[in-house]
Design a protein around this motif. Structure first.
Motif, PDB file in Angstrom:
ATOM      1  N   ILE A 181       0.836  -1.205   0.000  1.00 46.84           N
ATOM      2  CA  ILE A 181       0.000   0.000   0.000  1.00 46.84           C
ATOM      3  C   ILE A 181       0.869   1.253   0.000  1.00 46.84           C
ATOM      4  O   ILE A 181       0.572   2.225  -0.697  1.00 46.84           O
ATOM      5  N   ASN A 182       1.961   1.245   0.762  1.00 43.75           N
ATOM      6  CA  ASN A 182       2.860   2.399   0.773  1.00 43.75           C
ATOM      7  C   ASN A 182       3.513   2.608  -0.583  1.00 43.75           C
ATOM      8  O   ASN A 182       3.765   3.743  -0.989  1.00 43.75           O
ATOM      9  N   LYS A 183       3.807   1.520  -1.308  1.00 42.83           N
ATOM     10  CA  LYS A 183       4.382   1.655  -2.650  1.00 42.83           C
ATOM     11  C   LYS A 183       3.379   2.262  -3.618  1.00 42.83           C
ATOM     12  O   LYS A 183       3.760   2.988  -4.536  1.00 42.83           O
ATOM     13  N   SER A 184       2.107   1.980  -3.407  1.00 36.71           N
ATOM     14  CA  SER A 184       1.079   2.505  -4.300  1.00 36.71           C
ATOM     15  C   SER A 184       0.362   3.710  -3.700  1.00 36.71           C
ATOM     16  O   SER A 184      -0.767   4.025  -4.077  1.00 36.71           O
ATOM     17  N   ALA A 185       1.022   4.414  -2.780  1.00 37.88           N
ATOM     18  CA  ALA A 185       0.403   5.549  -2.085  1.00 37.88           C
ATOM     19  C   ALA A 185       0.014   6.671  -3.054  1.00 37.88           C
ATOM     20  O   ALA A 185      -1.004   7.334  -2.860  1.00 37.88           O
ATOM     21  N   ARG A 186       0.805   6.866  -4.094  1.00 40.90           N
ATOM     22  CA  ARG A 186       0.475   7.927  -5.058  1.00 40.90           C
ATOM     23  C   ARG A 186      -0.819   7.607  -5.807  1.00 40.90           C
ATOM     24  O   ARG A 186      -1.637   8.493  -6.050  1.00 40.90           O
ATOM     25  N   THR A 187      -1.007   6.344  -6.157  1.00 40.86           N
ATOM     26  CA  THR A 187      -2.223   5.932  -6.846  1.00 40.86           C
ATOM     27  C   THR A 187      -3.436   6.077  -5.927  1.00 40.86           C
ATOM     28  O   THR A 187      -4.492   6.556  -6.351  1.00 40.86           O
ATOM     29  N   VAL A 188      -3.260   5.674  -4.667  1.00 42.58           N
ATOM     30  CA  VAL A 188      -4.352   5.795  -3.693  1.00 42.58           C
ATOM     31  C   VAL A 188      -4.687   7.262  -3.476  1.00 42.58           C
ATOM     32  O   VAL A 188      -5.860   7.640  -3.404  1.00 42.58           O
ATOM     33  N   ARG A 189      -3.666   8.121  -3.399  1.00 41.50           N
ATOM     34  CA  ARG A 189      -3.900   9.556  -3.211  1.00 41.50           C
ATOM     35  C   ARG A 189      -4.660  10.139  -4.403  1.00 41.50           C
ATOM     36  O   ARG A 189      -5.557  10.970  -4.229  1.00 41.50           O
ATOM     37  N   TYR A 190      -4.304   9.712  -5.613  1.00 45.29           N
ATOM     38  CA  TYR A 190      -5.001  10.203  -6.805  1.00 45.29           C
ATOM     39  C   TYR A 190      -6.468   9.792  -6.764  1.00 45.29           C
ATOM     40  O   TYR A 190      -7.365  10.607  -7.024  1.00 45.29           O
ATOM     41  N   GLU A 191      -6.718   8.526  -6.428  1.00 47.92           N
ATOM     42  CA  GLU A 191      -8.100   8.051  -6.368  1.00 47.92           C
ATOM     43  C   GLU A 191      -8.875   8.777  -5.264  1.00 47.92           C
ATOM     44  O   GLU A 191     -10.038   9.144  -5.446  1.00 47.92           O
ATOM     45  N   LEU A 192      -8.212   9.013  -4.141  1.00 47.80           N
ATOM     46  CA  LEU A 192      -8.831   9.765  -3.054  1.00 47.80           C
ATOM     47  C   LEU A 192      -9.135  11.195  -3.488  1.00 47.80           C
ATOM     48  O   LEU A 192     -10.208  11.734  -3.198  1.00 47.80           O
ATOM     49  N   ALA A 193      -8.210  11.806  -4.214  1.00 44.75           N
ATOM     50  CA  ALA A 193      -8.408  13.177  -4.694  1.00 44.75           C
ATOM     51  C   ALA A 193      -9.608  13.268  -5.634  1.00 44.75           C
ATOM     52  O   ALA A 193     -10.347  14.261  -5.607  1.00 44.75           O
ATOM     53  N   GLN A 194      -9.823  12.236  -6.442  1.00 47.46           N
ATOM     54  CA  GLN A 194     -10.978  12.228  -7.334  1.00 47.46           C
ATOM     55  C   GLN A 194     -12.285  12.182  -6.543  1.00 47.46           C
ATOM     56  O   GLN A 194     -13.280  12.779  -6.932  1.00 47.46           O
ATOM     57  N   ARG A 195     -12.260  11.497  -5.406  1.00 49.43           N
ATOM     58  CA  ARG A 195     -13.471  11.356  -4.596  1.00 49.43           C
ATOM     59  C   ARG A 195     -13.779  12.604  -3.770  1.00 49.43           C
ATOM     60  O   ARG A 195     -14.944  12.894  -3.522  1.00 49.43           O
ATOM     61  N   VAL A 196     -12.750  13.318  -3.308  1.00 49.61           N
ATOM     62  CA  VAL A 196     -12.968  14.457  -2.404  1.00 49.61           C
ATOM     63  C   VAL A 196     -12.696  15.795  -3.087  1.00 49.61           C
ATOM     64  O   VAL A 196     -12.525  16.801  -2.413  1.00 49.61           O
ATOM     65  N   ARG A 197     -12.678  15.812  -4.395  1.00 53.08           N
ATOM     66  CA  ARG A 197     -12.294  17.027  -5.112  1.00 53.08           C
ATOM     67  C   ARG A 197     -13.233  18.197  -4.863  1.00 53.08           C
ATOM     68  O   ARG A 197     -12.848  19.344  -5.009  1.00 53.08           O
ATOM     69  N   TYR A 198     -14.482  17.923  -4.477  1.00 55.24           N
ATOM     70  CA  TYR A 198     -15.417  19.015  -4.219  1.00 55.24           C
ATOM     71  C   TYR A 198     -15.406  19.450  -2.750  1.00 55.24           C
ATOM     72  O   TYR A 198     -15.945  20.495  -2.412  1.00 55.24           O
TER      73      TYR A 198
END
Length: 112
Positions: A66-83
């Motif tokens: 999960i730490n290796k893929s933290a950037r991908t998780v952050r991007y997906e999280l950003a898509q969900r909370v962008r508003y």
């Protein structure tokens, strides 16, 4: 002391991260990852997510993955909370072993 805004953002991130990991772990049969807590820094730039992994013997490799893929998780999280959030905080993932600790204490109490 955590401010009201930090607490609200932490709850939002915990909810959304839980949903992200629920969807991802549906693909990895037999491993469950849950977000037990999220702590946000006062400047809202770093979020520390504490994860519980079941079964616990796979926990270190899951946290590392999960730490290796933290950037991908952050991007997906950003898509969900962008508003709700202008800038998504950096994510750091840690193993929450409090359940193992409680289980160990229960075993010790039963053995006496």
């Amino acid at each position: 002391m955590e401010s009201n805004r930090q607490a609200k953002i932490a709850r939002l991130l915990q909810k959304e991260l839980s949903e992200i990991f629920r969807q991802q772990t549906a693909k990895t049969h037999g491993v469950i990852v849950s977000v037990s807590a999220v702590r946000v820094s006062p400047d809202l730039s770093i979020a520390r997510a504490y994860l519980s992994v079941f079964p616990s013997d796979k926990a270190p490799e899951m946290i590392e993955s999960i730490n290796k893929s933290a950037r991908t998780v952050r991007y997906e999280l950003a898509q969900r909370v962008r508003y709700q959030l202008r800038k998504t905080p950096e994510l750091q993932f840690y193993l929450d072993d409090s359940l193992d600790y409680i289980e160990n204490i229960d075993k010790l109490l039963e053995s006496k």
